[in-house]
Scaffold this motif. Structure first.
Motif, PDB file in Angstrom:
ATOM      1  N   ASN A  77     -18.974  -0.845  46.067  1.00  0.00           N
ATOM      2  CA  ASN A  77     -17.259  -1.346  46.590  1.00  0.00           C
ATOM      3  C   ASN A  77     -17.321  -2.120  44.983  1.00  0.00           C
ATOM      4  OD1 ASN A  77     -14.890  -2.504  46.605  1.00  0.00           O
ATOM      5  ND2 ASN A  77     -15.713  -4.167  47.856  1.00  0.00           N
ATOM      6  N   SER A  78     -17.814  -2.291  44.491  1.00  0.00           N
ATOM      7  CA  SER A  78     -18.563  -2.541  42.565  1.00  0.00           C
ATOM      8  C   SER A  78     -17.879  -1.565  42.028  1.00  0.00           C
ATOM      9  CB  SER A  78     -19.924  -3.050  42.086  1.00  0.00           C
ATOM     10  OG  SER A  78     -20.898  -1.730  42.323  1.00  0.00           O
ATOM     11  N   ARG A  79     -18.124  -1.869  40.542  1.00  0.00           N
ATOM     12  CA  ARG A  79     -16.903  -1.162  39.327  1.00  0.00           C
ATOM     13  C   ARG A  79     -17.982  -0.139  38.917  1.00  0.00           C
ATOM     14  NH1 ARG A  79     -16.617  -7.124  38.254  1.00  0.00           N
ATOM     15  NH2 ARG A  79     -14.490  -7.273  37.735  1.00  0.00           N
ATOM     16  N   LEU A  80     -19.387  -0.173  39.749  1.00  0.00           N
ATOM     17  CA  LEU A  80     -20.197   0.646  39.400  1.00  0.00           C
ATOM     18  C   LEU A  80     -21.353   0.831  40.454  1.00  0.00           C
ATOM     19  CD1 LEU A  80     -21.503  -0.317  35.429  1.00  0.00           C
ATOM     20  CD2 LEU A  80     -20.279   1.542  35.475  1.00  0.00           C
ATOM     21  N   ASP A  81     -21.306   2.642  40.492  1.00  0.00           N
ATOM     22  CA  ASP A  81     -22.750   3.006  41.386  1.00  0.00           C
ATOM     23  C   ASP A  81     -23.698   2.048  41.464  1.00  0.00           C
ATOM     24  OD1 ASP A  81     -20.332   4.517  42.777  1.00  0.00           O
ATOM     25  OD2 ASP A  81     -21.311   6.384  42.084  1.00  0.00           O
ATOM     26  N   SER A  82     -24.219   1.535  42.976  1.00  0.00           N
ATOM     27  CA  SER A  82     -25.175   1.269  43.105  1.00  0.00           C
ATOM     28  C   SER A  82     -26.966   1.942  43.250  1.00  0.00           C
ATOM     29  CB  SER A  82     -25.614  -0.160  43.786  1.00  0.00           C
ATOM     30  OG  SER A  82     -24.390  -1.141  43.884  1.00  0.00           O
ATOM     31  N   VAL A  83     -27.847   1.506  42.817  1.00  0.00           N
ATOM     32  CA  VAL A  83     -28.836   1.925  42.791  1.00  0.00           C
ATOM     33  C   VAL A  83     -30.262   2.166  43.489  1.00  0.00           C
ATOM     34  CG1 VAL A  83     -30.975   3.281  40.971  1.00  0.00           C
ATOM     35  CG2 VAL A  83     -28.653   3.420  39.850  1.00  0.00           C
ATOM     36  N   LEU A  84     -30.235   3.176  44.472  1.00  0.00           N
ATOM     37  CA  LEU A  84     -31.637   2.869  45.772  1.00  0.00           C
ATOM     38  C   LEU A  84     -32.754   3.636  44.825  1.00  0.00           C
ATOM     39  CD1 LEU A  84     -32.972   1.706  48.292  1.00  0.00           C
ATOM     40  CD2 LEU A  84     -31.978   3.532  49.196  1.00  0.00           C
TER      41      LEU A  84
END
Length: 294
Positions: free
Chosen positions: A102-109
């Protein structure tokens, strides 16, 4: 013949947002002057023009000593280190997963930022990289913690604790991140028989409380046994209560959700979403919260 419910429009008074003890919040719109005092520092959501501090977004003014910022009422999630988030895997890449949070950019795991199944501690090998889709694949829901925030605002996650990992059976509710209250813990086992994860990113996960915590799995086994009807009813009622609280702009935390659940018990689950019932149970919840504060 099937019964038909007919609903006529009725004038209802608007319920204002709950104000903390000590006064109303200072709300501003874009372009409003916050202060003309030059001694304040400019924070997020503000800019300086002609020696005046002006709001660039609509929201509530927050002051921390000399720092002034505007917290937007409706916004995407801005990650902060230590936040608990619920996210959905969107892509499997080399040594990493892309996660929608739900942020502007995809998160990274990153593959190196997670526990291996069984909780074993060792360096990640080529075999682990080939088996990434066996651990997490597209569409899986996970709970994680924000490890770091990149300069462009993208978020790096980790699941190095056994309380994080893949989520099993439950219901996902998406709300505005500004309505989730920051607390010491966002994992709550409610006495009504269900548990919630209140993600700081506005994703809320409701699931049946497990009878025993599985510490050996490393957060990868999902229980696919059928959920009993009583548990499903509790989860459905909690879900509708959260929707009611969000509609009336009440902050979400364990106490407000539990009070709303208790206020909704005289009503059927499907009736909670009716506007007049929603207003009634949220007013009762708000009054109990005010009594608790003062």
């Amino acid at each position: 013949m099937a019964a038909i419910t007919m609903r006529l429009p009725v004038a209802r008074r608007a319920v204002g947002p709950s104000a903390p003890r000590g006064g109303e919040k200072h709300l501003v719109a874009p372009g409003d002057t916050i202060t003309t005092d030059t001694g304040y520092m400019r924070g997020h959501g503000t800019y300086v023009e002609e020696e005046k501090l002006i709001a660039s977004v609509a929201g509530a003014v927050e002051r921390v000593n000399k720092l002034v910022c505007v917290k937007a009422l409706k916004t995407r999630y801005n990650g902060e280190v230590g936040d608990i988030v619920v996210g959905r895997i969107t892509e499997v890449q080399q040594k990493r997963w892309k996660v929608e949070t739900n942020s502007r950019l995809d998160s990274v795991l990153l593959l190196s930022s997670m526990n291996l199944p069984g909780g074993e501690l060792r360096r990640r090998s080529a075999e682990d990289e080939l088996a990434m889709r066996d651990y997490l694949q597209e569409g899986d829901l996970i709970s994680a913690e924000v490890q770091s925030v990149f300069s462009d605002g993208a978020v790096s996650l980790h699941t190095r604790s056994l309380k994080y990992g893949k989520l099993g059976q439950g219901v996902l509710v998406q709300v505005s991140p500004s309505l989730v209250k920051r607390q010491k813990t966002h994992f709550h086992d409610l006495p009504c028989g269900a548990s919630v994860i209140l993600g700081n990113n506005g994703f809320i996960w409701i699931y049946p409380t497990p009878e025993q915590k599985d510490e050996e799995a490393g957060g990868f086994t999902t229980n696919l046994e059928p959920v009993p009807l009583s548990d499903r009813e509790v989860i459905s009622r909690l879900r509708n209560c959260i929707v009611a609280l969000v509609t009336q702009k009440l902050m979400l935390f364990d106490t407000s959700i539990l009070y709303c659940y208790e206020a909704s018990l005289p009503h059927q689950i499907k009736d909670i979403l009716k506007p007049e019932v929603m207003e009634e149970i949220v007013l009762e919840t708000r009054q109990r919260l005010l009594d608790l504060e003062g």
